[in-house]
Structure formats: structure tokens, C-alpha cells
Design an enzyme around this catalytic site. Structure first.
Site, mmCIF file in Angstrom:
data_model
loop_
_atom_site.group_PDB
_atom_site.id
_atom_site.type_symbol
_atom_site.label_atom_id
_atom_site.label_comp_id
_atom_site.label_asym_id
_atom_site.label_seq_id
_atom_site.Cartn_x
_atom_site.Cartn_y
_atom_site.Cartn_z
ATOM 1 N N TYR A 141 1.195 -22.162 20.677
ATOM 2 C CA TYR A 141 2.255 -22.635 19.768
ATOM 3 C C TYR A 141 3.603 -22.044 20.160
ATOM 4 C CZ TYR A 141 0.040 -25.632 16.329
ATOM 5 O OH TYR A 141 -0.551 -26.704 15.712
ATOM 6 N N ASN A 195 -4.177 -24.402 10.992
ATOM 7 C CA ASN A 195 -3.428 -24.844 9.804
ATOM 8 C C ASN A 195 -2.235 -23.932 9.525
ATOM 9 O OD1 ASN A 195 -5.102 -27.046 9.274
ATOM 10 N ND2 ASN A 195 -6.552 -25.798 8.116
ATOM 11 N N THR A 253 -14.186 -12.831 0.584
ATOM 12 C CA THR A 253 -14.383 -11.368 0.703
ATOM 13 C C THR A 253 -13.246 -10.606 0.011
ATOM 14 O OG1 THR A 253 -13.333 -11.421 2.881
ATOM 15 C CG2 THR A 253 -15.735 -11.443 2.832
ATOM 16 N N ILE A 302 -3.209 -26.667 4.502
ATOM 17 C CA ILE A 302 -2.519 -25.747 3.582
ATOM 18 C C ILE A 302 -1.285 -26.414 2.980
ATOM 19 C CG2 ILE A 302 -1.412 -23.488 3.337
ATOM 20 C CD1 ILE A 302 -2.821 -22.642 5.967
ATOM 21 N N TYR A 353 -16.898 -13.378 15.371
ATOM 22 C CA TYR A 353 -15.595 -12.816 14.987
ATOM 23 C C TYR A 353 -14.721 -12.625 16.230
ATOM 24 C CZ TYR A 353 -12.307 -9.547 12.740
ATOM 25 O OH TYR A 353 -11.186 -8.916 12.247
ATOM 26 N N LYS A 402 -11.241 -14.729 16.969
ATOM 27 C CA LYS A 402 -9.932 -14.076 17.085
ATOM 28 C C LYS A 402 -9.334 -14.277 18.477
ATOM 29 C CE LYS A 402 -9.240 -12.225 12.985
ATOM 30 N NZ LYS A 402 -8.104 -12.595 12.131
#
Ligand code: UDP
Length: 329
Positions: A163, A103, A39, A65, A149, A153
Site C-alpha cells: 500500500y 480493510n 479476546t 469497516i 499468527y 502478520k
């Protein structure tokens, strides 16, 4: 000489990401802009390519990544975010919210980088509390069209907090409310680009439902300022970043028509499923923790945006003209 701090912006070629990259470069950072252009658009960042401190990496962050070199901060913005995308590409949205965030967090942990998640007011769903403060847990339909969505999120927020708790990572969570400005896709489907594109083309303005549903209108520069302040603050709790001035959709349409001196007609279309009835941020936390509040009025921000959309339209017409008038091949 001290090393310049190096920042990764995932979704850096998107509307908000490109403004953030530009601002970080102007503040003296080295910026790695990562995007898969699902997008986003290279057009949003091409002009930044002239800077030796800017690097574009084409990559889908839903897969592992690679980002060699020092990394001090990660702004994780990658995600389609327009309601038209929720039906068009639901699975990539879920994947980037879940796998992409995993990631990006893994990379932050490996490099000891500070991590900021671009979350959303959509975590509040169709809110039963108004205005929305960060302690509100929301009212989300997990199996509705918007659920892909919203839940992606919400999961991303849980993972980010895990984390921090489990690995001690320095994390920040921005809950971003409706934001607009130059570089939104004209066919993005959202309220402001739709209204502007329709008014510029002399078409009818599409109002979904009766237009009494509300949103707040935050200009992109205010948001970018808030995100940078949040990254630097010690605030680990989610922070709403939005403009607390609430408009009905009808009022927003009328404002666009007035600024463009347009006589387009308003036409009503069906209200999309689970379209939130009221949305407006309580920004007390941002005021207290970041000393931040929006500075740009809707009139001012919309004027910049209208000018940009008009220029793009003019260029597109020029290009179309050149193509038709060019020599036959
Ligand atoms: N909307 C509208 N006409 C349009 C596009 C959107 O009336 O052409 C309404 C939409 O139903 C919603 C509000 O404008 O109530 C904001 O929609 P947007 O897609 O910008 O984002 P949302 O806040 O719903 O995620």
C-alpha cells in the site's frame, strides 16, 4: 479552534489497545476504539467511556469497516496474539491478519490517514540470528501451530508495504516483542499472566520445557511510547519495539516469585511446538530513528502488574462473596 486529530485503534479493547487508547486520549486525540471482543474486553475501556472524545464501535475488522467522520491516523492492532489462541481460533487469526489488514489499509487510503501496523517478533519465527534485527527474514514454519499468527502478520507486513509502494500511503510497521502489564487476561496463557496468577493462587508455576528458552520483557507503557513515536517519525521500515534485556523463562519465573515473596514450586511441562528458543530485539533502529528505548525495568513493571492482578483477584473474590452471601431470590 483547530480540529482535534481523530484516530482509529482497531483491537482497542485489547490489552495493548486499551493502553494506547488511554494514552492518545490524554494527548488530546479523539479516539475511536474498534473491537469484536473476541479476546479484548469492554472492562478494559469502560472507564474511558466518560470522555466525550472516546467512542467504542463493536465490529469485526475482517469485514468491511465503516468509520464515518474525519480520520487522521489508524493504529491497526486487531488480532488475537496469545499462543493458546493459535490452536483455539486459527482461522479468525488468519482472517484478521489478511482481510482485517486489507480493510484497515483500504480505510486509511480512502481517508488519507497515516497507518501503523502492529506486527510482531513472531515474524522472525524460531530465529537463527540473535539478537533479531529488522533485516533478518526469519525462520518460520508456515504449517506449524504458530504459523497461523506468524504468516498472518508476515502477510500483513507485505500488504502494508504494498500500500505504501503502490498507493503512496504513509505506513509504519512496529514489530512488537513480548509485552506485559495490567489488563492482560489472567487466563491468557502467556508466561507472565500465568506465572502471576499461579503464584497468587499458591499453585505450582508451569515451566514449559527446561525453561532455558529466552524472552525479553517489555512493560506496556514503554511500548505505547514507542508506537506513538513511530507513528510520528518518518521511518517506514519495520521497527523492533521490545526490551533488549533477555531473561530465560526460569529467570522470569524466579523474578515473579521473588517479587511476590511466593513459595510456589516450579513444575515442568512439555515445550509447545515451535516454541522459539531465543528471542531478544536489536533495537538500534528504534534508538536511531525514534530516539526511543525502554525506560521501565522488569522489577518496576512487574511490581505494577502484580499489584493489578492482585486487585483483580481481590475484586473477583469480593464479587463471589457477595453472590453467595446475598439474599436468596
Ligand atoms: N511459558 C512457560 N510457562 C507458561 C507459559 C509460557 O514456560 O505457563 C513459556 C513458553 O513456552 C515460552 C515463553 O514462556 O517459551 C513465553 O511464552 P508466551 O506464551 O508468553 O509467549 P511467546 O513468546 O512464546 O509468544
Amino acid at each position: 479552534m483547530a480540529r482535534k486529530p481523530r484516530v482509529l485503534v482497531t483491537g482497542g479493547a485489547g490489552f495493548i489497545g486499551s493502553h494506547l487508547c488511554e494514552r492518545l486520549l490524554s494527548e488530546g486525540y479523539k479516539v475511536v476504539c474498534m473491537d469484536n471482543l473476541r479476546t479484548g474486553s469492554l472492562k478494559n475501556v469502560t472507564y474511558l467511556g466518560g470522555s466525550p472524545d472516546f467512542e467504542y464501535v463493536h465490529h469485526d475488522v475482517s469485514t468491511y469497516i465503516e468509520c464515518p467522520g474525519a480520520l487522521d491516523e489508524i493504529y491497526h492492532l486487531a488480532s488475537p496474539a496469545s499462543p493458546i489462541d493459535f490452536e483455539r481460533i486459527p482461522i479468525p487469526i488468519l482472517k484478521v491478519g489478511a482481510l482485517g489488514t486489507h480493510n484497515a489499509l483500504g480505510l486509511a487510503k480512502a481517508r488519507g490517514a497515516r497507518f501503523l501496523l502492529a506486527s510482531t517478533s513472531e515474524v522472525y519465527g524460531d530465529p537463527l540470528v540473535h539478537p533479531q534485527h529488522e533485516e533478518y527474514w526469519g525462520n518460520v514454519n508456515p504449517i506449524g501451530i504458530r504459523g497461523v499468527y506468524d504468516e498472518a502478520k508476515r502477510y500483513a507486513e507485505s500488504l502494508t508495504v504494498a500500500y505504501h509502494r503502490h498507493h503512496g500511503l504513509e505506513t509504519r510497521i512496529a514489530r512488537i516483542f513480548n509485552t506485559y502489564g495490567p489488563r492482560m487476561r489472567p487466563d491468557d496463557g502467556r508466561m507472565i499472566p500465568n506465572f502471576i496468577s499461579q503464584a497468587l493462587a499458591g499453585e505450582n508455576i508451569t515451566i514449559y520445557g527446561d525453561g532455558s528458552q529466552t524472552r525479553s520483557l517489555q512493560y506496556v507503557d514503554d511500548l505505547v511510547e514507542g508506537m506513538i513515536r513511530l507513528m510520528y517519525s518518518s521511518e517506514r521500515r519495520p521497527v523492533n519495539l521490545g526490551n533488549p534485556t533477555e531473561y530465560t523463562v526460569l529467570e522470569a519465573a524466579e523474578l515473579v516469585l521473588k517479587l511476590l515473596d511466593s513459595s510456589s514450586e516450579l513444575v515442568h511441562k512439555p515445550l509447545p511446538e515451535d516454541d522459539p528458543k531465543r528471542r531478544c530485539p536489536d533495537i538500534s533502529r528504534a534508538r536511531e530513528s525514534l530516539d526511543w528505548e525502554p525506560r521501565i525495568s522488569a522489577q518496576e513493571g512487574l511490581s505494577h502488574t502484580l499489584r493489578w492482578f492482585a486487585e483483580q483477584r481481590h475484586k473477583a473474590k469480593g464479587w463471589a462473596g457477595q453472590r453467595t452471601e446475598g439474599p436468596a431470590r
